[in-house]
Design an enzyme around this catalytic site. Sequence first.
Site, PDB file in Angstrom:
ATOM      1  N   LYS A 157       0.916  -8.230   2.420  1.00 60.58           N
ATOM      2  CA  LYS A 157      -0.355  -7.594   2.077  1.00 60.58           C
ATOM      3  C   LYS A 157      -1.168  -8.594   1.254  1.00 60.58           C
ATOM      4  O   LYS A 157      -0.613  -9.310   0.406  1.00 60.58           O
ATOM      5  CB  LYS A 157      -0.064  -6.325   1.260  1.00 60.58           C
ATOM      6  CG  LYS A 157      -1.281  -5.460   0.955  1.00 60.58           C
ATOM      7  CD  LYS A 157      -0.841  -4.142   0.292  1.00 60.58           C
ATOM      8  CE  LYS A 157      -2.013  -3.234  -0.032  1.00 60.58           C
ATOM      9  NZ  LYS A 157      -1.570  -1.943  -0.635  1.00 60.58           N
ATOM     10  N   SER A 204       0.355   4.266  -0.693  1.00 59.56           N
ATOM     11  CA  SER A 204      -0.199   3.238   0.198  1.00 59.56           C
ATOM     12  C   SER A 204       0.772   2.541   1.113  1.00 59.56           C
ATOM     13  O   SER A 204       0.361   1.776   1.980  1.00 59.56           O
ATOM     14  CB  SER A 204      -0.930   2.176  -0.617  1.00 59.56           C
ATOM     15  OG  SER A 204      -2.209   2.642  -0.927  1.00 59.56           O
ATOM     16  N   SER A 235      -3.502   2.297   1.447  1.00 61.53           N
ATOM     17  CA  SER A 235      -4.277   1.083   1.519  1.00 61.53           C
ATOM     18  C   SER A 235      -3.635  -0.070   2.266  1.00 61.53           C
ATOM     19  O   SER A 235      -4.313  -1.030   2.633  1.00 61.53           O
ATOM     20  CB  SER A 235      -4.593   0.631   0.097  1.00 61.53           C
ATOM     21  OG  SER A 235      -3.400   0.252  -0.576  1.00 61.53           O
TER      22      SER A 235
HETATM   23  N1  GLN Z   1      -4.865   6.395  -1.641  1.00 59.82           N
HETATM   24  C1  GLN Z   1      -4.539   6.234  -3.021  1.00 59.82           C
HETATM   25  C2  GLN Z   1      -5.703   5.625  -3.740  1.00 59.82           C
HETATM   26  O1  GLN Z   1      -6.692   5.485  -3.137  1.00 59.82           O
HETATM   27  C3  GLN Z   1      -3.302   5.401  -3.168  1.00 59.82           C
HETATM   28  C4  GLN Z   1      -3.541   3.963  -3.050  1.00 59.82           C
HETATM   29  C5  GLN Z   1      -2.327   3.136  -3.229  1.00 59.82           C
HETATM   30  O2  GLN Z   1      -1.202   3.629  -3.181  1.00 59.82           O
HETATM   31  N2  GLN Z   1      -2.560   1.858  -3.491  1.00 59.82           N
HETATM   32  O3  GLN Z   1      -5.640   5.286  -4.880  1.00 59.82           O
END
Ligand code: GLN
Length: 488
Positions: free
Chosen positions: A80, A179, A155
């Site tokens: 990532k 995410s 994400s």
């Molecule tokens: N969707 C969640 C957010 O927007 C989790 C994101 C993540 O786990 N990095 O914060």
Amino acid sequence: MNELLRKSAAEQSKALKNKEVSAVELTKAAIERTKSLEEKLGAFNSLTEDIALDTAKKVDEKIAKGEELPLLAGIPLALKDNMNLVGSRTTASSKILENFVSPFNATITDKLLGNLVPIIGKANLDEFAMGSSNENSAFKKVHNPWNLNKVPGGSSGGSAASVAACDVTLSLGSDTGGSIRLPASFCGIVGMKPTYGRVSRYGLIAFASSLDQIGPFARTVEDAANLLEVISGHDEKDSTSLDLPVEHYAANLNNDIKGLKVGVIKELMSSEGLNDDVANAMRNAIDTYKNLGAEIVEVSLPHLKYSIGIYYILATAECSSNLARFDGVRYGYRTPEAKNLMEMYTKTRAEGFGPEVKRRIMLGTYALSSGYYDAYYKKAQQMRALVTRDFEEAFKTVDILISPTCPNTAFDLGAKSSDPLAMYLTDIATISANLAGIPGMSVPAGFDRDGMPIGLQILAPQLKEGRLFNAAHKFEREHDYYLQLANI
Ligand code: GLN
């Protein structure tokens, strides 16, 4: 394409050892496929071909000398793009870091390179890992390999899409509120968030430090278990990393689970937005566990319904502090014109950050400001303790917990991008595991009526990764979902 790309890491390792393919050939095939799909998928911010091929050559030299290979040597992997790899651009999909080249390796990167895992490239993500659909990248959207009009989840959308499309066999994501698990579920693969502190966060661009964890994506549970083994361990550069021995997680995958107590999370089986096909898949999952001899118990987590509210206070508070370092002075983008220092800061940040990142910095700054700190931040910390206690209570009577990873399957690109609250709700099933610091994963559990993947979430008590992998592997092998690949 080279058919071997569709196989698991375990099968690819065998083929390398039996000299059916060289590591350079396999790496080249992965790079070629990645390039050929990139326009459709948008899964990568950059490729690191030279680094990948250098590593692959070292694998082939070892094979030629008849030396033992380290775990996952020669298996193509994507990082990532919020993880540092020397010589690569590490952008967090933000304009503010668009041209930032890593001067150091993350600890997980050193571990991967030490095990001779070829790193093919840096996968696209929501800017600074903030999002659930990967539509918040400053550069491009990622498309779901099962249907290019749908989101891959976020994400870590690029990490998930690249494994689901067989560009690479493995990838790493980071999970702050879901995410890893959410995109794994939307893309029909395995994604796992370890116990907080199991994997070093050194060299991961911080979003919310008390919640962030790096974890594996793979197409089988066994491969994910092996990747977690490679990246786990204590690190003196991360004071929150746990000083405990690393387990060989794949050793117990086939253990019998007769008598295992499986708790079904009541609040997530009856939630309003639960899609019918997902509900059906959950009923089938429960039957699968019954057939395997597990005991099914309904469990209530009374504070779970507050988890999104708690998370959006704590995560935004932490990110408002973590992102203060992006000021145009030390690294990254700087506005070309400013009359004085204050204007340089404000213009740099106004031009460098995207809308979601700004929204969160403002929310977090507000929650931490004097006069509001007690009402918001402190209250959220207290509520976090209650969510953690719910899990502690639940795990007194059950060994693992199950639920859908998400109440719905992948949605259309654009469907929620103008409604941040609707987007935040996507994480209802995943966020509480981050608040409690427990391990969780998503495994493929079927398809909806449109052929989009459904994920089963499995949670375990802290440091019970072995139990989690065992329960997930037994489930996986009862079905052929993991063998069904996106037709792309
Ligand atoms: N969707 C969640 C957010 O927007 C989790 C994101 C993540 O786990 N990095 O914060």
